[in-house]
Design a protein around this motif. Structure first.
Motif, short mmCIF file in Angstrom:
data_model
loop_
_atom_site.label_atom_id
_atom_site.label_comp_id
_atom_site.label_asym_id
_atom_site.label_seq_id
_atom_site.Cartn_x
_atom_site.Cartn_y
_atom_site.Cartn_z
N LYS A 76 -20.46 -9.35 32.85
CA LYS A 76 -21.69 -8.94 32.18
C LYS A 76 -22.83 -9.94 32.36
O LYS A 76 -23.87 -9.81 31.73
N ALA A 77 -22.66 -10.94 33.19
CA ALA A 77 -23.66 -12.00 33.34
C ALA A 77 -25.00 -11.48 33.85
O ALA A 77 -26.05 -11.99 33.48
N ASP A 78 -24.99 -10.44 34.68
CA ASP A 78 -26.23 -9.88 35.21
C ASP A 78 -26.99 -9.08 34.17
O ASP A 78 -28.21 -8.98 34.22
N VAL A 79 -26.27 -8.50 33.22
CA VAL A 79 -26.86 -7.60 32.23
C VAL A 79 -27.25 -8.32 30.94
O VAL A 79 -28.33 -8.11 30.40
N ASP A 80 -26.36 -9.17 30.44
CA ASP A 80 -26.55 -9.83 29.14
C ASP A 80 -26.89 -11.30 29.35
O ASP A 80 -26.07 -12.06 29.89
N PRO A 81 -28.07 -11.75 28.93
CA PRO A 81 -28.43 -13.15 29.13
C PRO A 81 -27.51 -14.13 28.38
O PRO A 81 -27.34 -15.27 28.81
N ALA A 82 -26.89 -13.68 27.30
CA ALA A 82 -25.97 -14.55 26.55
C ALA A 82 -24.68 -14.80 27.34
O ALA A 82 -23.97 -15.77 27.07
N GLU A 83 -24.38 -13.95 28.30
CA GLU A 83 -23.17 -14.08 29.10
C GLU A 83 -23.39 -14.96 30.34
O GLU A 83 -22.44 -15.32 31.02
N LYS A 84 -24.64 -15.31 30.63
CA LYS A 84 -24.93 -16.10 31.82
C LYS A 84 -24.28 -17.48 31.69
O LYS A 84 -24.42 -18.16 30.68
N GLY A 85 -23.53 -17.87 32.70
CA GLY A 85 -22.85 -19.16 32.69
C GLY A 85 -21.46 -19.13 32.09
O GLY A 85 -20.76 -20.14 32.11
N LEU A 86 -21.05 -17.99 31.55
CA LEU A 86 -19.71 -17.87 30.97
C LEU A 86 -18.72 -17.37 32.02
O LEU A 86 -19.09 -16.62 32.92
N THR A 87 -17.47 -17.77 31.89
CA THR A 87 -16.42 -17.23 32.74
C THR A 87 -15.91 -15.94 32.11
O THR A 87 -16.26 -15.61 30.98
N GLN A 88 -15.05 -15.23 32.83
CA GLN A 88 -14.48 -14.00 32.29
C GLN A 88 -13.64 -14.29 31.05
O GLN A 88 -13.65 -13.51 30.10
N LEU A 89 -12.93 -15.41 31.04
CA LEU A 89 -12.13 -15.77 29.88
C LEU A 89 -13.03 -16.09 28.69
O LEU A 89 -12.79 -15.63 27.58
N ARG A 118 -15.64 -14.55 23.56
CA ARG A 118 -16.90 -14.26 22.87
C ARG A 118 -16.86 -12.86 22.27
O ARG A 118 -17.28 -12.66 21.12
N ASP A 119 -16.36 -11.89 23.02
CA ASP A 119 -16.25 -10.52 22.50
C ASP A 119 -15.34 -10.49 21.27
O ASP A 119 -15.63 -9.80 20.30
N GLU A 120 -14.25 -11.23 21.33
CA GLU A 120 -13.33 -11.29 20.19
C GLU A 120 -14.00 -11.93 18.98
O GLU A 120 -13.85 -11.46 17.85
N TRP A 121 -14.75 -13.00 19.20
CA TRP A 121 -15.45 -13.67 18.10
C TRP A 121 -16.47 -12.74 17.46
O TRP A 121 -16.61 -12.69 16.24
N ILE A 140 -17.11 -14.05 13.76
CA ILE A 140 -16.98 -15.51 13.72
C ILE A 140 -18.29 -16.11 14.21
O ILE A 140 -18.79 -15.74 15.27
N PRO A 141 -18.88 -17.05 13.47
CA PRO A 141 -20.14 -17.65 13.91
C PRO A 141 -19.94 -18.40 15.23
O PRO A 141 -18.93 -19.05 15.44
N GLN A 142 -20.95 -18.29 16.11
CA GLN A 142 -20.81 -18.86 17.45
C GLN A 142 -21.62 -20.13 17.63
O GLN A 142 -21.43 -20.83 18.61
N THR A 143 -22.52 -20.42 16.73
CA THR A 143 -23.33 -21.62 16.87
C THR A 143 -23.25 -22.45 15.59
O THR A 143 -22.88 -21.94 14.53
N HIS A 144 -23.63 -23.70 15.70
CA HIS A 144 -23.66 -24.57 14.52
C HIS A 144 -24.70 -24.07 13.52
O HIS A 144 -24.49 -24.17 12.30
N ARG A 145 -25.81 -23.55 14.01
CA ARG A 145 -26.85 -23.03 13.13
C ARG A 145 -26.29 -21.88 12.28
O ARG A 145 -26.52 -21.82 11.07
N GLU A 146 -25.58 -20.95 12.92
CA GLU A 146 -24.99 -19.83 12.19
C GLU A 146 -23.98 -20.32 11.16
O GLU A 146 -23.90 -19.78 10.05
#
Length: 93
Positions: free
Chosen positions: A53-66, A71-74, A79-85
């Motif tokens: 999904k790296a081409d479609v979703d900017p949040a996925e850019k730089g992530l591996t498939q794993l 991330r999808d599971e979180w 589950i909060p993904q950032t320290h701010r959250e």
């Protein structure tokens, strides 16, 4: 007497060898094969390929498939993904 003793020993050895052969053939026939491990957490290949999904979703850019799967599971489990959250959740409680 020596000849009969030798025949007994040879016959016993041949019977034992035949028993081992039959036992191994029986084991191979009746034991199912172990299934191959297909869990993506144990795959180094999935942890090297870029997210689908790296081409479609900017949040996925730089992530591996794993990483994308985690991330999808979180997100599904809220589950909060950032320290701010995490800080915002702590302040709300």
């Amino acid at each position: 007497m020596k000849k009969s003793t030798m025949n007994t020993v040879m016959g016993s050895a041949l019977a034992a060898a035949a028993g081992v052969f039959v036992f191994k053939a029986y084991q191979q026939k009746n034991n199912p094969k172990v299934a191959e491990d297909t869990d993506m957490r144990n795959s180094t290949d999935v942890d090297r390929k870029e997210s689908v999904k790296a081409d479609v979703d900017p949040a996925e850019k730089g992530l591996t498939q794993l990483d994308s799967a985690y991330r999808d599971e979180w997100q599904a489990n809220a589950i909060p993904q950032t320290h701010r959250e995490m800080r915002e959740l702590e302040e709300d409680n």
